[in-house]
Design a protein around this motif. Structure first.
Motif, PDB file in Angstrom:
ATOM      1  N   GLU A 135       0.864  -1.189   0.000  1.00  0.00           N
ATOM      2  CA  GLU A 135       0.000   0.000   0.000  1.00  0.00           C
ATOM      3  C   GLU A 135       0.893   1.229   0.000  1.00  0.00           C
ATOM      4  O   GLU A 135       1.941   1.255   0.650  1.00  0.00           O
ATOM      5  CB  GLU A 135      -0.915   0.018   1.228  1.00  0.00           C
ATOM      6  CG  GLU A 135      -2.080  -0.939   1.130  1.00  0.00           C
ATOM      7  CD  GLU A 135      -3.119  -0.677   2.216  1.00  0.00           C
ATOM      8  OE1 GLU A 135      -3.623   0.469   2.288  1.00  0.00           O
ATOM      9  OE2 GLU A 135      -3.412  -1.609   2.973  1.00  0.00           O
ATOM     10  N   LEU A 136       0.443   2.257  -0.707  1.00  0.00           N
ATOM     11  CA  LEU A 136       1.234   3.459  -0.893  1.00  0.00           C
ATOM     12  C   LEU A 136       0.587   4.652  -0.204  1.00  0.00           C
ATOM     13  O   LEU A 136      -0.634   4.789  -0.214  1.00  0.00           O
ATOM     14  CB  LEU A 136       1.387   3.760  -2.381  1.00  0.00           C
ATOM     15  CG  LEU A 136       1.987   2.643  -3.237  1.00  0.00           C
ATOM     16  CD1 LEU A 136       1.908   3.020  -4.711  1.00  0.00           C
ATOM     17  CD2 LEU A 136       3.423   2.366  -2.829  1.00  0.00           C
ATOM     18  N   PRO A 137       1.398   5.528   0.367  1.00  0.00           N
ATOM     19  CA  PRO A 137       0.855   6.769   0.938  1.00  0.00           C
ATOM     20  C   PRO A 137       0.610   7.787  -0.169  1.00  0.00           C
ATOM     21  O   PRO A 137       0.978   7.560  -1.330  1.00  0.00           O
ATOM     22  CB  PRO A 137       1.978   7.227   1.868  1.00  0.00           C
ATOM     23  CG  PRO A 137       3.219   6.789   1.138  1.00  0.00           C
ATOM     24  CD  PRO A 137       2.866   5.457   0.494  1.00  0.00           C
ATOM     25  N   LYS A 138       0.035   8.903   0.202  1.00  0.00           N
ATOM     26  CA  LYS A 138      -0.179   9.986  -0.772  1.00  0.00           C
ATOM     27  C   LYS A 138       1.065  10.861  -0.801  1.00  0.00           C
ATOM     28  O   LYS A 138       1.083  11.998  -0.338  1.00  0.00           O
ATOM     29  CB  LYS A 138      -1.412  10.792  -0.389  1.00  0.00           C
ATOM     30  CG  LYS A 138      -2.710   9.992  -0.471  1.00  0.00           C
ATOM     31  CD  LYS A 138      -3.908  10.814  -0.060  1.00  0.00           C
ATOM     32  CE  LYS A 138      -5.200   9.994  -0.158  1.00  0.00           C
ATOM     33  NZ  LYS A 138      -6.385  10.782   0.268  1.00  0.00           N
ATOM     34  N   ALA A 139       2.137  10.290  -1.329  1.00  0.00           N
ATOM     35  CA  ALA A 139       3.419  10.998  -1.399  1.00  0.00           C
ATOM     36  C   ALA A 139       4.247  10.389  -2.518  1.00  0.00           C
ATOM     37  O   ALA A 139       4.108   9.199  -2.825  1.00  0.00           O
ATOM     38  CB  ALA A 139       4.163  10.888  -0.072  1.00  0.00           C
ATOM     39  N   ASP A 140       5.084  11.218  -3.126  1.00  0.00           N
ATOM     40  CA  ASP A 140       5.987  10.729  -4.159  1.00  0.00           C
ATOM     41  C   ASP A 140       7.279  10.232  -3.516  1.00  0.00           C
ATOM     42  O   ASP A 140       7.735  10.780  -2.503  1.00  0.00           O
ATOM     43  CB  ASP A 140       6.310  11.839  -5.157  1.00  0.00           C
ATOM     44  CG  ASP A 140       5.083  12.275  -5.954  1.00  0.00           C
ATOM     45  OD1 ASP A 140       4.192  11.422  -6.184  1.00  0.00           O
ATOM     46  OD2 ASP A 140       5.011  13.466  -6.325  1.00  0.00           O
ATOM     47  N   ASN A 141       7.884   9.199  -4.133  1.00  0.00           N
ATOM     48  CA  ASN A 141       9.173   8.671  -3.695  1.00  0.00           C
ATOM     49  C   ASN A 141       9.192   8.381  -2.191  1.00  0.00           C
ATOM     50  O   ASN A 141      10.075   8.818  -1.462  1.00  0.00           O
ATOM     51  CB  ASN A 141      10.272   9.675  -4.055  1.00  0.00           C
ATOM     52  CG  ASN A 141      11.663   9.066  -3.994  1.00  0.00           C
ATOM     53  OD1 ASN A 141      12.580   9.705  -3.509  1.00  0.00           O
ATOM     54  ND2 ASN A 141      11.834   7.854  -4.460  1.00  0.00           N
TER      55      ASN A 141
END
Length: 274
Positions: free
Chosen positions: A39-45
């Motif tokens: 799962e990914l946060p709302k952020a790049d890199n």
């Protein structure tokens, strides 16, 4: 009424499926050597926490531990849960190959592979990857850190250490934060016999001695103590450059305790380069 209940049930199962997905894709992410969920946060890199499940568990189950996953996402960390392989002698039971006879996969190579895959697919920051794990996953974390500490930027095992005989030495330096329950009777602090005496879990405090030696710490005595909520913490300084060693006890049993995720991130972000 029946339709409303059906929709609610469908929503529950849909939510569970999302916990086991490959980010916004259906199903697990597949690599040559295995699979992982992310799962990914709302952020790049974003930085990444890779968390290994316990004996008989699964990556799907890890992602359902929302009291751990959601605080990490809120702090801007992606969360990955790789799948262990079924043990040759125990079909259907997944674990990690950290002990002779537990499997054939090179787990260091596999975990490097899944992180590289996630970096390519999702833009993960390859230089800020933390390896954690619970129980058997925590044992795997310790053994990987012992053999190849440069593989990840920090190691955060929960309720898992070494097996007897303990390693004679470990490579270093390492940045490691071990968390354990005071009344854990599955992986007691002193260890225990398993398999009719064929296996013997190691002593957690003996493991800390190994890590102090690997880090070149000048004294066995902790350099300081602190508390974070229910966690009683101690740390060692005066050790090799690039190292960090801390131990946290909590008044519970064999579990990933609530509050662990934020405490761990605070520790990691307080390290040089964290």
């Amino acid at each position: 009424m029946i339709r409303a209940v059906a929709m609610a049930v469908a929503a529950v199962f849909a939510g569970q499926a999302s916990y086991a997905a490959c980010a916004d894709q259906d199903g697990a992410c597949q690599t040559d050597s295995g699979a992982y969920h992310i799962e990914l946060p709302k952020a790049d890199n974003p930085p990444l926490v890779v968390f290994l499940h316990g004996y008989g568990g699964s990556g799907t189950g890890t992602m359902k531990n929302r009291s751990m996953v959601e605080p990490l996402l809120a702090r801007g960390y992606a969360v990955m849960a790789p799948e262990g392989l079924e043990r040759p002698s125990r079909p259907g039971i997944k674990s990690w190959n950290f002990y002779p006879g537990f499997g054939d996969r090179d787990e260091t190579a596999f975990l490097t592979e899944v992180v590289d895959d996630a970096a390519e697919r999702f833009g993960i920051d390859r230089d800020r990857v933390i390896l954690g794990g619970f129980s058997a996953g925590g044992f795997m974390v310790n053994y990987l850190a012992c053999d190849a500490p440069e593989t990840f930027s920090a190691y955060v095992p929960v309720s898992g250490g070494f097996w007897r005989p303990h390693p004679e030495t470990c490579e270093g330096p390492v940045r490691l934060f071990h968390t354990h329950g005071w009344i854990d009777n599955v992986v007691p602090l002193e260890g225990r016999l398993l398999g009719g005496g064929r296996f013997h879990q190691g002593d957690i405090f003996a493991g800390l001695e190994i890590w102090r030696l690997a880090n070149g710490c000048v004294d066995t005595k902790p350099s300081g103590f602190s508390t974070t909520g229910p966690f009683m913490r101690r740390y060692w300084s005066g050790c090799a450059d690039g190292s960090a060693l801390e131990f946290a006890l909590f008044p519970g049993g064999h579990t990933v305790p609530k509050g662990w995720a934020d405490m761990m991130v605070d520790w990691y972000e307080g390290l040089p380069g964290g």
